[in-house]
Motif scaffolding. Structure first.
Motif, PDB file in Angstrom:
ATOM      1  N   VAL A   1     -19.213 -10.353 -43.859  1.00 45.92           N
ATOM      2  CA  VAL A   1     -20.340  -9.968 -43.007  1.00 45.92           C
ATOM      3  C   VAL A   1     -21.599  -9.980 -43.862  1.00 45.92           C
ATOM      4  N   GLY A   2     -22.578 -10.766 -43.460  1.00 40.63           N
ATOM      5  CA  GLY A   2     -23.823 -10.832 -44.195  1.00 40.63           C
ATOM      6  C   GLY A   2     -24.694  -9.619 -43.945  1.00 40.63           C
ATOM      7  N   ALA A   3     -25.476  -9.246 -44.937  1.00 37.15           N
ATOM      8  CA  ALA A   3     -26.419  -8.143 -44.764  1.00 37.15           C
ATOM      9  C   ALA A   3     -27.510  -8.559 -43.782  1.00 37.15           C
ATOM     10  N   PRO A   4     -27.940  -7.651 -42.905  1.00 37.78           N
ATOM     11  CA  PRO A   4     -28.995  -8.017 -41.961  1.00 37.78           C
ATOM     12  C   PRO A   4     -30.302  -8.285 -42.694  1.00 37.78           C
ATOM     13  N   PRO A   5     -31.062  -9.288 -42.257  1.00 39.09           N
ATOM     14  CA  PRO A   5     -32.335  -9.569 -42.926  1.00 39.09           C
ATOM     15  C   PRO A   5     -33.348  -8.466 -42.639  1.00 39.09           C
TER      16      PRO A   5
ATOM     17  N   PRO B   1     -27.051 -10.737 -55.211  1.00 37.79           N
ATOM     18  CA  PRO B   1     -27.661  -9.585 -54.527  1.00 37.79           C
ATOM     19  C   PRO B   1     -28.909  -9.978 -53.740  1.00 37.79           C
ATOM     20  N   ARG B   2     -29.332  -9.074 -52.874  1.00 40.47           N
ATOM     21  CA  ARG B   2     -30.625  -9.220 -52.207  1.00 40.47           C
ATOM     22  C   ARG B   2     -31.723  -8.736 -53.158  1.00 40.47           C
ATOM     23  N   GLU B   3     -32.950  -8.836 -52.717  1.00 29.87           N
ATOM     24  CA  GLU B   3     -34.066  -8.434 -53.575  1.00 29.87           C
ATOM     25  C   GLU B   3     -34.000  -6.962 -53.955  1.00 29.87           C
ATOM     26  N   ASP B   4     -33.424  -6.129 -53.071  1.00 33.50           N
ATOM     27  CA  ASP B   4     -33.337  -4.699 -53.376  1.00 33.50           C
ATOM     28  C   ASP B   4     -32.104  -4.345 -54.206  1.00 33.50           C
TER      29      ASP B   4
END
Length: 239
Positions: free
Chosen positions: A155-159, A220-223
């Protein structure tokens, strides 16, 4: 569209005006040349996260489509692997790509298996089920697994709301809702109907014990949070 071998805009429009089954029958020959096919990177990251939990015996790919999930099952399972889908066109393509696997045409909301598999996976399918249909889907997978079996899917993280992706997905979902309000048969494909907490709740209600694993191979995402997680739902009992 998407690549020289992919569908044209007209072909995509015809798909969108069909039922889910009919639409995928139409798109089957060119599906693997579209962005809708799960990328190999996601498949390999899933296999890497599951490998320490194995080895597994028999494997099931739920909503197999053209059989992309067989890349995962064939690397993890020591027994037979089976794909289930209700699109005859997609299954025909899957058979050509993976002649050694087994294939079952079935509505996965009523899977015809009981205690047959050690591992079930699914990729990119949850958007084709309304929230009210998920309990039947998850109950069928639970029934299909042996005691101690696992059901896994990424499951991808929501944008974030500040991103273009957020508004693109929101616009797509709104367009599909309008389409389904004025056109029959419906084509169920929504990107924002399955938040992780709701999916986990439905899995738990079906009897699973649910955890998630970060798919670190996807970065990872930017956060700093995971770009994608693997939902791992376990059936009680000893494998």
């Amino acid at each position: 569209m998407f690549s020289p071998q992919g569908p044209s805009v007209r072909e995509l429009a015809m798909q969108a005006l069909s039922s889910v089954e009919g639409g995928y029958d139409r798109l089957a020959l060119k599906f693997d040349h579209t962005p809708f096919r799960t990328p190999d990177g996601v498949l390999d990251a899933t296999a890497g996260a599951l490998r320490p939990l194995g080895p597994f015996g028999r494997g099931l790919d739920v909503c197999t489509g053209t059989g992309a999930g067989m890349r995962v099952l064939s690397s993890l399972c020591q027994g037979p692997i089976v794909g289930a889908d209700f699109s005859a066109g997609m299954l025909a393509q899957a058979r050509r790509a993976h002649p050694d696997a087994g294939w079952v045409r079935a509505d996965v909301r009523a899977l015809p298996f009981a205690g047959a598999f050690d591992l079930a996976v699914s990729f990119g399918a949850l958007g084709h089920f309304l929230a009210a249909e998920r309990p039947a889907l998850f109950a069928g997978v639970y029934r299909a697994l042996r005691p101690g079996g696992a059901f896994a899917f990424p499951v991808g993280a929501p944008p974030p709301m500040t991103s273009g992706s957020y508004w693109a997905l929101l616009g797509f979902d709104l367009a599909m809702r309008v389409r389904n309000a004025v056109w029959r048969p419906p084509f169920v494909m929504y990107y924002r109907t399955g938040p992780l907490h709701a999916v986990q709740g439905d899995l738990t209600a079906s009897g699973f014990t649910v955890t998630t694993l970060p798919l670190t191979a996807l970065g990872p995402r930017e956060d700093g949070s995971p770009r994608c997680r693997l939902v791992l739902a376990r059936k009680a009992g000893t494998p």
